[in-house]
Design an enzyme around this catalytic site. Structure first.
Site, mmCIF file in Angstrom:
data_model
loop_
_atom_site.group_PDB
_atom_site.id
_atom_site.type_symbol
_atom_site.label_atom_id
_atom_site.label_comp_id
_atom_site.label_asym_id
_atom_site.label_seq_id
_atom_site.Cartn_x
_atom_site.Cartn_y
_atom_site.Cartn_z
ATOM 1 N N ARG A 55 26.689 45.874 39.379
ATOM 2 C CA ARG A 55 27.028 46.107 37.974
ATOM 3 C C ARG A 55 26.063 45.404 37.032
ATOM 4 O O ARG A 55 25.856 45.843 35.905
ATOM 5 C CB ARG A 55 28.487 45.725 37.712
ATOM 6 C CG ARG A 55 29.465 46.706 38.390
ATOM 7 C CD ARG A 55 30.909 46.262 38.316
ATOM 8 N NE ARG A 55 31.168 45.018 39.005
ATOM 9 C CZ ARG A 55 31.429 44.898 40.308
ATOM 10 N NH1 ARG A 55 31.448 45.969 41.070
ATOM 11 N NH2 ARG A 55 31.661 43.714 40.845
ATOM 12 N N GLU B 38 32.557 32.407 48.370
ATOM 13 C CA GLU B 38 33.852 31.752 48.545
ATOM 14 C C GLU B 38 34.173 31.551 50.026
ATOM 15 O O GLU B 38 34.747 30.549 50.425
ATOM 16 C CB GLU B 38 34.939 32.602 47.869
ATOM 17 C CG GLU B 38 36.218 31.872 47.631
ATOM 18 C CD GLU B 38 37.182 32.665 46.763
ATOM 19 O OE1 GLU B 38 38.347 32.273 46.707
ATOM 20 O OE2 GLU B 38 36.763 33.674 46.160
#
Length: 181
Positions: free
Chosen positions: A64, A101
């Site tokens: 994006r 993460e």
């Protein structure tokens, strides 16, 4: 930025609960991108601080960030540099590993995409934990870039990404915030 613009941008973003896993509220900007007025206003607001400033290139993080970064590059009469996942670029590349993460990944850019000293605006749709953006900053600096700012439509401040970039001396520009993750 006006509260009317913030309200418009927030209203143009689709919220998808439990994606990509339970407990996560995914902030989908494809609805903002499909709304001509909201998309234009977001890009205008992101480039506003750089009006009259020489920016050489916008660097967008896959995927994006390509859309937003390309629009920003156009508005600033600058070039565009794609920062991609490992193995996606066809020419000689430089690469950096970065923390996610739940693990490590790698991103790369073409070795000849940036000349030392060029003024760069780093772009992505959202800043959360900041691992990907931090990796991109390090990759750009490795090539000698002068990072003027990192720009994002959305900030998830509770996850600390903005603070990571600011600790690296990077100015962070965001348009809206959402609580949680």
């Amino acid at each position: 930025m006006t509260s009317n613009l913030q309200t418009e941008l927030i209203a143009s973003i689709r919220n998808i609960p439990d994606y990509p896993k339970p407990g996560i509220m995914f902030r989908d900007i494809t609805t903002l991108l499909g709304n001509p007025r909201a998309f234009r206003r977001a890009i205008d607001e992101l480039v506003h601080p750089f009006a009259g400033t020489k920016i050489d290139k916008s660097a967008g993080i896959e995927a994006r960030g390509f859309i937003i970064g390309g629009a920003i590059a156009h508005q600033l009469s600058a070039g565009f540099v794609p920062i991609r996942k490992k193995g996606k670029l066809p020419h000689d590349t430089v690469r950096i590993a970065y923390s996610l993460e739940y693990g490590v990944d790698e991103m790369e850019m073409h070795r000849d995409a940036i000349k030392p000293g060029e003024k760069i605006v780093l772009v992505d749709d959202l800043i959360a934990t900041g691992g990907t953006a931090e990796g991109a900053v390090k990759l750009l600096r490795q090539m000698g870039a002068d990072i003027v700012a990192a720009c994002f439509v959305i900030d998830l401040p509770e996850l600390g990404g903005r603070a990571k970039l600011e600790a690296l001396g990077v100015e962070v520009r965001t348009l809206i915030e959402f609580a949680g993750h």
